[in-house]
Scaffold this motif. Structure first.
Motif, PDB file in Angstrom:
ATOM      1  N   THR A  87     -39.433  10.949   5.703  1.00  0.00           N
ATOM      2  CA  THR A  87     -39.218  11.901   5.367  1.00  0.00           C
ATOM      3  C   THR A  87     -38.424  12.276   7.323  1.00  0.00           C
ATOM      4  OG1 THR A  87     -38.298  14.302   4.732  1.00  0.00           O
ATOM      5  CG2 THR A  87     -40.092  13.737   5.376  1.00  0.00           C
ATOM      6  N   SER A  88     -38.322  13.939   7.802  1.00  0.00           N
ATOM      7  CA  SER A  88     -37.632  14.845   9.183  1.00  0.00           C
ATOM      8  C   SER A  88     -38.811  15.811   8.604  1.00  0.00           C
ATOM      9  CB  SER A  88     -35.885  15.197   9.325  1.00  0.00           C
ATOM     10  OG  SER A  88     -35.949  16.117   7.855  1.00  0.00           O
ATOM     11  N   SER A  89     -39.342  15.986   8.360  1.00  0.00           N
ATOM     12  CA  SER A  89     -40.503  17.352   8.568  1.00  0.00           C
ATOM     13  C   SER A  89     -41.509  17.347   7.210  1.00  0.00           C
ATOM     14  CB  SER A  89     -39.061  18.342   8.737  1.00  0.00           C
ATOM     15  OG  SER A  89     -38.930  18.807   7.197  1.00  0.00           O
ATOM     16  N   ALA A  90     -42.862  18.133   8.435  1.00  0.00           N
ATOM     17  CA  ALA A  90     -43.567  18.162   7.413  1.00  0.00           C
ATOM     18  C   ALA A  90     -43.574  18.895   5.822  1.00  0.00           C
ATOM     19  CB  ALA A  90     -44.828  19.064   8.011  1.00  0.00           C
ATOM     20  N   ALA A  91     -42.569  19.905   5.953  1.00  0.00           N
ATOM     21  CA  ALA A  91     -41.883  20.941   5.088  1.00  0.00           C
ATOM     22  C   ALA A  91     -41.402  20.041   4.231  1.00  0.00           C
ATOM     23  CB  ALA A  91     -41.261  21.619   5.013  1.00  0.00           C
ATOM     24  N   ARG A  92     -40.602  18.669   4.226  1.00  0.00           N
ATOM     25  CA  ARG A  92     -39.930  18.137   3.379  1.00  0.00           C
ATOM     26  C   ARG A  92     -41.122  16.887   2.941  1.00  0.00           C
ATOM     27  NH1 ARG A  92     -33.951  16.656   4.714  1.00  0.00           N
ATOM     28  NH2 ARG A  92     -33.033  18.684   5.148  1.00  0.00           N
ATOM     29  N   GLY A  93     -41.480  16.721   3.441  1.00  0.00           N
ATOM     30  CA  GLY A  93     -42.760  15.867   3.302  1.00  0.00           C
ATOM     31  C   GLY A  93     -44.057  16.972   1.952  1.00  0.00           C
ATOM     32  N   ASP A  94     -44.161  18.230   1.843  1.00  0.00           N
ATOM     33  CA  ASP A  94     -44.802  18.786   1.332  1.00  0.00           C
ATOM     34  C   ASP A  94     -44.426  18.630  -0.250  1.00  0.00           C
ATOM     35  OD1 ASP A  94     -46.813  19.012   2.908  1.00  0.00           O
ATOM     36  OD2 ASP A  94     -46.062  21.033   3.756  1.00  0.00           O
ATOM     37  N   ARG A  95     -43.091  18.991  -0.126  1.00  0.00           N
ATOM     38  CA  ARG A  95     -41.869  18.698  -1.026  1.00  0.00           C
ATOM     39  C   ARG A  95     -41.788  17.465  -2.020  1.00  0.00           C
ATOM     40  NH1 ARG A  95     -36.733  22.269  -0.292  1.00  0.00           N
ATOM     41  NH2 ARG A  95     -36.687  21.860  -2.605  1.00  0.00           N
ATOM     42  N   LEU A  96     -42.041  16.454  -1.176  1.00  0.00           N
ATOM     43  CA  LEU A  96     -41.586  15.258  -1.788  1.00  0.00           C
ATOM     44  C   LEU A  96     -43.444  14.443  -1.931  1.00  0.00           C
ATOM     45  CD1 LEU A  96     -40.010  13.807   1.432  1.00  0.00           C
ATOM     46  CD2 LEU A  96     -39.374  14.034  -1.473  1.00  0.00           C
ATOM     47  N   ARG A  97     -44.219  15.222  -1.728  1.00  0.00           N
ATOM     48  CA  ARG A  97     -45.538  15.328  -2.434  1.00  0.00           C
ATOM     49  C   ARG A  97     -45.333  15.823  -3.422  1.00  0.00           C
ATOM     50  NH1 ARG A  97     -49.829  13.138   1.280  1.00  0.00           N
ATOM     51  NH2 ARG A  97     -49.171  13.675   3.264  1.00  0.00           N
ATOM     52  N   GLU A  98     -45.038  17.113  -3.796  1.00  0.00           N
ATOM     53  CA  GLU A  98     -44.922  17.506  -5.148  1.00  0.00           C
ATOM     54  C   GLU A  98     -44.069  16.579  -6.147  1.00  0.00           C
ATOM     55  OE1 GLU A  98     -43.062  20.794  -4.856  1.00  0.00           O
ATOM     56  OE2 GLU A  98     -44.799  21.964  -3.040  1.00  0.00           O
ATOM     57  N   LEU A  99     -43.195  15.731  -5.463  1.00  0.00           N
ATOM     58  CA  LEU A  99     -42.717  14.574  -6.572  1.00  0.00           C
ATOM     59  C   LEU A  99     -43.537  13.389  -7.488  1.00  0.00           C
ATOM     60  CD1 LEU A  99     -39.438  15.798  -5.070  1.00  0.00           C
ATOM     61  CD2 LEU A  99     -39.749  16.352  -7.769  1.00  0.00           C
ATOM     62  N   GLY A 100     -44.062  13.297  -6.480  1.00  0.00           N
ATOM     63  CA  GLY A 100     -44.843  12.094  -6.140  1.00  0.00           C
ATOM     64  C   GLY A 100     -44.863  11.535  -5.418  1.00  0.00           C
ATOM     65  N   ALA A 101     -44.251  11.336  -4.116  1.00  0.00           N
ATOM     66  CA  ALA A 101     -45.690  10.692  -2.511  1.00  0.00           C
ATOM     67  C   ALA A 101     -46.477  10.897  -2.225  1.00  0.00           C
ATOM     68  CB  ALA A 101     -44.556  11.336  -1.862  1.00  0.00           C
ATOM     69  N   THR A 102     -47.657  10.431  -2.484  1.00  0.00           N
ATOM     70  CA  THR A 102     -48.567   9.793  -2.552  1.00  0.00           C
ATOM     71  C   THR A 102     -48.909  10.319   0.111  1.00  0.00           C
ATOM     72  OG1 THR A 102     -48.373   7.209  -2.421  1.00  0.00           O
ATOM     73  CG2 THR A 102     -49.247   9.248  -3.835  1.00  0.00           C
ATOM     74  N   HIS A 103     -47.463   9.297   0.238  1.00  0.00           N
ATOM     75  CA  HIS A 103     -47.894   9.168   2.137  1.00  0.00           C
ATOM     76  C   HIS A 103     -46.641   9.608   2.270  1.00  0.00           C
ATOM     77  CE1 HIS A 103     -50.762   6.130  -0.249  1.00  0.00           C
ATOM     78  NE2 HIS A 103     -52.019   6.412   1.615  1.00  0.00           N
ATOM     79  N   VAL A 104     -46.726  10.959   3.138  1.00  0.00           N
ATOM     80  CA  VAL A 104     -45.200  11.206   4.120  1.00  0.00           C
ATOM     81  C   VAL A 104     -45.740   9.694   5.733  1.00  0.00           C
ATOM     82  CG1 VAL A 104     -44.293  12.842   4.869  1.00  0.00           C
ATOM     83  CG2 VAL A 104     -45.977  12.457   2.851  1.00  0.00           C
ATOM     84  N   LEU A 105     -44.291   9.311   5.603  1.00  0.00           N
ATOM     85  CA  LEU A 105     -43.856   9.056   8.070  1.00  0.00           C
ATOM     86  C   LEU A 105     -42.712   9.465   7.987  1.00  0.00           C
ATOM     87  CD1 LEU A 105     -43.941   5.061   6.134  1.00  0.00           C
ATOM     88  CD2 LEU A 105     -46.037   6.564   6.436  1.00  0.00           C
ATOM     89  N   ASP A 106     -42.883   9.381   8.856  1.00  0.00           N
ATOM     90  CA  ASP A 106     -41.614  10.092   9.646  1.00  0.00           C
ATOM     91  C   ASP A 106     -40.707   8.932   9.383  1.00  0.00           C
ATOM     92  OD1 ASP A 106     -41.560   8.302  11.664  1.00  0.00           O
ATOM     93  OD2 ASP A 106     -42.589   8.985  13.177  1.00  0.00           O
ATOM     94  N   ARG A 107     -39.637  10.208  10.307  1.00  0.00           N
ATOM     95  CA  ARG A 107     -38.043   8.628   9.976  1.00  0.00           C
ATOM     96  C   ARG A 107     -38.537   6.983   9.756  1.00  0.00           C
ATOM     97  NH1 ARG A 107     -33.337  13.022  11.481  1.00  0.00           N
ATOM     98  NH2 ARG A 107     -32.892  14.061   9.570  1.00  0.00           N
ATOM     99  N   SER A 108     -38.710   6.867  11.579  1.00  0.00           N
ATOM    100  CA  SER A 108     -39.287   5.836  11.307  1.00  0.00           C
ATOM    101  C   SER A 108     -40.733   5.074  10.770  1.00  0.00           C
ATOM    102  CB  SER A 108     -39.736   5.287  13.327  1.00  0.00           C
ATOM    103  OG  SER A 108     -41.152   6.302  13.280  1.00  0.00           O
ATOM    104  N   GLY A 109     -40.587   5.328  10.385  1.00  0.00           N
ATOM    105  CA  GLY A 109     -42.440   4.729   9.028  1.00  0.00           C
ATOM    106  C   GLY A 109     -43.249   4.287  10.513  1.00  0.00           C
ATOM    107  N   THR A 110     -43.726   5.566  10.779  1.00  0.00           N
ATOM    108  CA  THR A 110     -44.516   5.204  11.864  1.00  0.00           C
ATOM    109  C   THR A 110     -46.306   4.925  11.252  1.00  0.00           C
ATOM    110  OG1 THR A 110     -43.597   5.640  14.322  1.00  0.00           O
ATOM    111  CG2 THR A 110     -45.424   5.170  14.202  1.00  0.00           C
ATOM    112  N   GLY A 111     -46.589   3.636  11.741  1.00  0.00           N
ATOM    113  CA  GLY A 111     -48.104   3.937  10.673  1.00  0.00           C
ATOM    114  C   GLY A 111     -47.853   3.688   9.414  1.00  0.00           C
ATOM    115  N   GLY A 112     -46.325   3.542   9.241  1.00  0.00           N
ATOM    116  CA  GLY A 112     -46.838   2.695   7.618  1.00  0.00           C
ATOM    117  C   GLY A 112     -46.172   1.482   7.723  1.00  0.00           C
ATOM    118  N   ASP A 113     -46.982   0.427   7.145  1.00  0.00           N
ATOM    119  CA  ASP A 113     -46.505  -1.328   6.704  1.00  0.00           C
ATOM    120  C   ASP A 113     -47.266  -1.551   5.247  1.00  0.00           C
ATOM    121  OD1 ASP A 113     -49.526  -1.480   7.228  1.00  0.00           O
ATOM    122  OD2 ASP A 113     -48.844  -1.875   8.933  1.00  0.00           O
ATOM    123  N   GLY A 114     -47.034  -2.670   4.993  1.00  0.00           N
ATOM    124  CA  GLY A 114     -47.647  -3.355   3.932  1.00  0.00           C
ATOM    125  C   GLY A 114     -47.262  -2.885   2.654  1.00  0.00           C
TER     126      GLY A 114
END
Length: 316
Positions: free
Chosen positions: A172-199
């Motif tokens: 997602t594009s911002s930390a604020a959106r990431g916080d809202r997505l965590r409330e909906l069930g997300a456990t990891h939030v990455l930037d739009r490019s997916g930096t730091g996420g794999d596997g």
């Protein structure tokens, strides 16, 4: 009656409010007094002219899903539909209107406790998310990345994957959106490019666009990437990335709900509407705007401001 049409393809300023003849339901159709109209990504793609090769022409009325009250029925449709509050799929257009027609097979009664606005936020999107996960052969315990999770399809996918026993990451594009997505069930939030996420076992991609091939590298062996939308435009060539990862046995697929029988879509949709009415599935409505402000809704979509879905209303 009032309708919004595409007078000129391109920017939102090409949308105009016009008077059109009152529709009459044909055989097998119902007439619906619309209360809420969903603004979808496909509406934006059509308005931009990206799908002009598929037969869309000036004068097209966007909109594919509405909610409201049945006020008329065509031949072969039972009178019991009259007066019922329903959700309906109008096809690839015909939704940005005060009164819409839809095939009775694509109409579903709404349960008490589910608003018209929530219905058009979940009606198509949550079904795509459900069957997209099935297309990816998602299983409990697997890791899922939802790319482009701030839209209505992505938000539904996050909730369904989390409730299905998955570990869910999002881009997602911002930390604020990431916080809202965590409330909906997300456990990891990455930037739009997916930096730091794999596997990941599964990636559901609503964005596509030129960066899509890079996300294939974020899959584990036997991982599956399924494209559910193309809000970022057509993807770059995925073949080289697939061949470079040949030994990982990756799978790449697209998914359209058009390939699912209507009866199956309706059964899942009815269950999702019931779950939403019970508070078990959340519809995220970004904003409700009058039908006459459809161009403003599209401006907001183009600027990437929307979290969830914008809904147009004919009320007032």
């Amino acid at each position: 009656m009032k309708a919004v049409v595409i007078k000129e393809f391109g920017g939102p300023e090409g949308l105009a409010v016009v008077d059109v003849p009152e529709p009459e339901p044909a055989a097998g159709e119902v007439l619906i007094e619309t209360a809420a109209i969903g603004v979808g990504g496909v509406d934006v793609a059509i308005r931009r002219g990206a799908l002009a090769a598929h037969g869309f022409a000036a004068g097209h009325i966007p909109g594919s899903e509405v909610a409201g009250t049945v006020t008329g029925v065509g031949a072969g449709v039972g009178q019991a539909w009259l007066g019922r509050r329903v959700w309906a799929f109008t096809g690839t257009g015909g939704g940005y209107v005060e009164r819409a027609v839809a095939p009775a097979a694509e109409v579903l009664p709404l349960p008490p406790g589910l608003s018209d606005e929530d219905a058009v936020t979940l009606g198509s999107s949550a079904v795509v998310a459900h069957f997209g996960l099935a297309h990816a052969r998602f299983a409990p315990g697997e890791s899922v990345l939802v790319r482009g999770a701030a839209g209505s399809i992505g938000i539904a996918a996050v909730q369904l994957a989390a409730s299905g026993g998955g570990t869910v990451a999002v881009t997602t594009s911002s930390a604020a959106r990431g916080d809202r997505l965590r409330e909906l069930g997300a456990t990891h939030v990455l930037d739009r490019s997916g930096t730091g996420g794999d596997g990941f076992d599964v990636i559901l991609d609503v964005v596509a666009g030129p960066d899509l091939p890079a996300f294939l590298g974020k899959l584990d062996p036997n991982g599956r990437l399924v494209v559910l939308g193309v809000v970022g435009g057509p993807p770059a060539e995925v073949g080289p990335a697939m061949m470079a990862a040949f030994r990982k046995s990756l799978s790449f697929a697209t998914f359209s709900a058009d390939t699912v029988p209507a009866s199956d879509r309706q059964a899942v949709r009815a269950a999702q509407f019931a779950a939403a009415a019970r508070g078990e599935l959340r519809a995220v409505v970004h904003e409700v705007l009058p039908l006459a402000e459809a161009a403003l809704a599209h401006h907001k979509m183009d600027r990437g401001e929307v979290f969830g879905r914008i809904v147009l209303t004919t009320a007032g």
